[in-house]
Enzyme design. Structure first.
Site, PDB file in Angstrom:
ATOM      1  N   CYS A   1     -15.115  -3.008   0.465  1.00 34.33           N
ATOM      2  CA  CYS A   1     -13.725  -3.324   0.791  1.00 34.33           C
ATOM      3  C   CYS A   1     -13.242  -4.483  -0.071  1.00 34.33           C
ATOM      4  CB  CYS A   1     -13.596  -3.669   2.273  1.00 34.33           C
ATOM      5  SG  CYS A   1     -14.373  -5.239   2.722  1.00 34.33           S
TER       6      CYS A   1
ATOM      7  N   LYS B   1      -5.853   7.686  12.172  1.00 28.55           N
ATOM      8  CA  LYS B   1      -6.263   8.220  10.877  1.00 28.55           C
ATOM      9  C   LYS B   1      -6.733   9.660  11.022  1.00 28.55           C
ATOM     10  CE  LYS B   1      -7.711   3.641   9.243  1.00 28.55           C
ATOM     11  NZ  LYS B   1      -8.837   2.805   8.750  1.00 28.55           N
TER      12      LYS B   1
ATOM     13  N   ARG C   1      -1.763   7.152   9.473  1.00 27.94           N
ATOM     14  CA  ARG C   1      -1.837   6.585   8.121  1.00 27.94           C
ATOM     15  C   ARG C   1      -1.990   7.698   7.080  1.00 27.94           C
ATOM     16  NH1 ARG C   1      -4.083   0.865   8.473  1.00 27.94           N
ATOM     17  NH2 ARG C   1      -3.124   0.059  10.379  1.00 27.94           N
TER      18      ARG C   1
ATOM     19  N   LYS D   1      -3.608   1.866  15.088  1.00 32.30           N
ATOM     20  CA  LYS D   1      -3.578   2.755  13.933  1.00 32.30           C
ATOM     21  C   LYS D   1      -4.256   4.085  14.245  1.00 32.30           C
ATOM     22  CE  LYS D   1      -7.601   0.365  11.994  1.00 32.30           C
ATOM     23  NZ  LYS D   1      -8.070  -0.481  10.889  1.00 32.30           N
TER      24      LYS D   1
ATOM     25  N   ARG E   1       0.844  -1.204   0.000  1.00 34.15           N
ATOM     26  CA  ARG E   1       0.000   0.000   0.000  1.00 34.15           C
ATOM     27  C   ARG E   1       0.875   1.248   0.000  1.00 34.15           C
ATOM     28  NH1 ARG E   1      -3.481  -0.012   5.080  1.00 34.15           N
ATOM     29  NH2 ARG E   1      -4.621  -1.637   3.960  1.00 34.15           N
TER      30      ARG E   1
END
Length: 592
Positions: free
Chosen positions: A442, A223, A145, A221, A76
């Site tokens: 997704c 964001k 991210r 994570k 990614r």
């Protein structure tokens, strides 16, 4: 809930602490002939922008042959705001053909995923991406991210300020360890990879290596996104941290800071839940980066490091309460923040089709269904994109709805541009229904290891059927979102959609309704364990109830939210006979 001082960190925390700033023994695995990486290194590789996966479609046949799983890597990129040059986009098309599985995925976070890359080609792939001026570092892992913002190109001061903050956040919140370069980047003169073991001895103190993250980075994570109130195409309320521009006289005078959004949940664990971000405070443009760092530091120091299922920042805020969280942020900053301004999200634009940029040039948003770029038997999408990019040679942007925006098109280029699409049998945005344009799915099967059931491969057939129903009911011009995920982790941001189908078991979904296209509200569970064959009938009954009982211009999500679960289920039951008649009529006439 935050971890107590006595709570033992989970194994991932131990792996990070022992990794020497994300190095681990990845170097040894790279030169090993094994087709897979070691278990601990798999956790560290996420920080480098790659996950190990296998082809789940092939598992049974391989097992019968006595063979191991068909392992490969997903890679990614980190592309702030989804902005790419033509060269960068073309190169990704080449990489997916030469090193991947011949397809690539535009994600819901405005970046690109490449699938099917074997371990032996992983470094080659990452080197190629870096040679384009891009990186995979911090595209995954327990760090900030890819930073999102509006993908449209607009020649306005407000838009330029939003894009600049996006770039500044991406830089300010990036990890600093040199491990990524030492592991992956080949010396162009000698052809040798920089070896971590030769570098670590001279590395500075830990605080200098990662002044923001420290040696164990974040508990989970993180964001963030930047939007303007008149266009929430980046779904700011689903982020851990969001900046909503406050505009006066065509200038951004500051930002309302929202915190604590997140889509993931584990149905079997009552302590987990999706959440929309809450308004915390107002900051000036000059304060924005410091505020972002302070929010991240509070999560770093107080987030749960014992249980990863409740390690996102939304759980810290739920445990503490927003006032205490804000006080902690202000303590890190060293000054108090002002309260949020009275600014609300009012609109959303998918930026598809032809849109003026305000500088005499045009952008064209091309709908890419569920973000998958591949060539089929009749539709040559990749070939069309190669021709368009070669012909156009201008900026390309990745939209948060998994689609592409071609920028800076001169008026006289519009017809040749469209001719390329038609010659390759590519469905244009103008030929795409509104419900399909606004849908998301997704990756799910066969590559995602977390997927319980299908999403990307199933939603198109669901859309085929729903388009017929909506046209029959004359609701095809209604604007609402349908999102499908293969598991409850919520990568397609399902829980804020008007309608969402979240994988619960093989070929079964939990049906959520009552969110909003603006992305400002969570939906609720209407039905659980909905089988594949019942998806279209159940949704059709909702559409019938909506058609019969909506208030004026009330949106589908608002209608479902107003009724609530019990009343909506009853309304759907009352439409059962009407649905049977319409279903027979549609089947009798065939698809229009």
């Amino acid at each position: 809930m935050t971890s107590s001082p006595k709570a033992r960190p989970n194994r991932v925390e131990e792996i990070k602490a022992e990794s020497h700033f994300l190095a681990g023994t990845i170097k040894d695995d790279l030169v090993s002939e094994a087709s897979t990486f070691g278990k601990d290194n798999l956790q560290l590789l996420k920080f480098h922008g790659t996950y190990q996966q296998d082809d789940r479609d092939a598992r049974v046949s391989l097992r019968k042959q006595g063979k191991d799983k068909a392992y490969s890597m997903m890679v990614r990129c980190r592309i702030p705001g989804g902005r790419l040059t033509a060269e960068q986009f073309l190169a990704h098309l080449d990489i997916c053909d030469l090193l991947g599985n011949s397809t690539m995925k535009i994600t819901t976070r405005q970046t690109i995923q490449l699938h099917g890359i074997v371990k032996q080609d992983l470094q080659k792939t990452i080197v190629k991406i870096n040679s384009l001026g891009l990186s995979t570092f911090a595209a995954c892992g327990d760090v900030n991210r890819n930073v999102m913002c509006c993908s449209a190109k607009k020649a306005t001061p407000v838009h330029r300020q939003i894009e600049q903050l996006t770039n500044d956040l991406a830089e300010a919140l990036a990890p600093r360890t040199t491990t990524y370069r030492e592991l992956w980047i080949v010396d162009q003169q000698t052809g040798d990879r920089h070896l971590v073991a030769e570098q670590t001895a001279s590395q500075p103190e830990q605080a200098e290596i990662e002044p923001l993250y420290g040696p164990t980075y974040l508990p989970r994570k993180f964001k963030c996104a930047v939007v303007s109130p008149d266009d929430n195409c980046a779904d700011v309320y689903t982020q851990d941290l969001g900046f909503i521009a406050v505009v006066e006289h065509d200038q951004v005078v500051g930002y309302n800071v929202v915190v604590g959004g997140g889509m993931g949940a584990t149905p079997s664990n009552a302590a987990t839940f999706p959440a929309v971000a809450q308004p915390m405070a107002f900051c000036t443009p000059e304060q924005a980066i410091d505020v972002a760092k302070a929010v991240l530091i509070v999560q770093r120091d107080h987030g749960n490091r014992a249980d990863r299922k409740v390690a996102r920042m939304k759980y810290l805020i739920a445990n503490w309460g927003l006032p205490r969280f804000r006080q902690a942020v202000e303590a890190v900053l060293g000054f108090a923040l002002a309260d949020c301004r009275d600014v609300q999200i009012t609109e959303i634009d998918d930026h598809m089709g032809w849109q003026p940029q305000g500088d005499g040039l045009w952008s064209y948003g091309l709908n890419i269904e569920n973000g998958r770029i591949s060539d089929g038997k009749t539709t040559q999408l990749k070939n069309a994109l190669r021709q368009l990019t070669t012909f156009h040679q201008k900026e390309i942007r990745l939209a948060a709805n998994q689609s592409l925006i071609f920028c800076d098109i001169r008026p006289e280029e519009r017809e040749p541009f469209m001719a390329i699409l038609r010659n390759n049998q590519v469905r244009t945005t103008e030929e795409t229904s509104l419900v399909r344009r606004l849908s998301l799915a997704c990756v799910a099967l066969p590559t995602c290891g977390l997927a319980i059931t299908e999403a990307e491969r199933r939603l198109p057939s669901v859309m085929d059927e729903l388009e017929v129903v909506l046209a029959h009911l004359k609701l095809d011009a209604s604007q609402f979102t349908i999102r499908m995920t293969g598991c409850p982790n919520g990568c397609a941001r399902p829980y804020v959609a008007d309608i969402a189908l979240v994988g619960k078991a093989v070929d079964r979904y939990t049906l959520y309704v009552g969110g909003t296209i603006l992305g400002t509200r969570l939906g609720y569970v209407l039905s659980d364990m909905v089988s594949v064959t019942e998806i279209v009938p159940q949704l059709s009954k909702i559409f019938l109830a909506y058609q019969a009982d909506r208030h004026g211009e009330e949106s589908l999500g608002d209608f479902c939210f107003r009724l609530g679960q019990a009343a909506l289920l009853e309304a759907c039951q009352q439409q059962a006979d009407a649905w049977e008649l319409i279903n027979q009529e549609i089947n009798g006439k065939g698809k229009p």
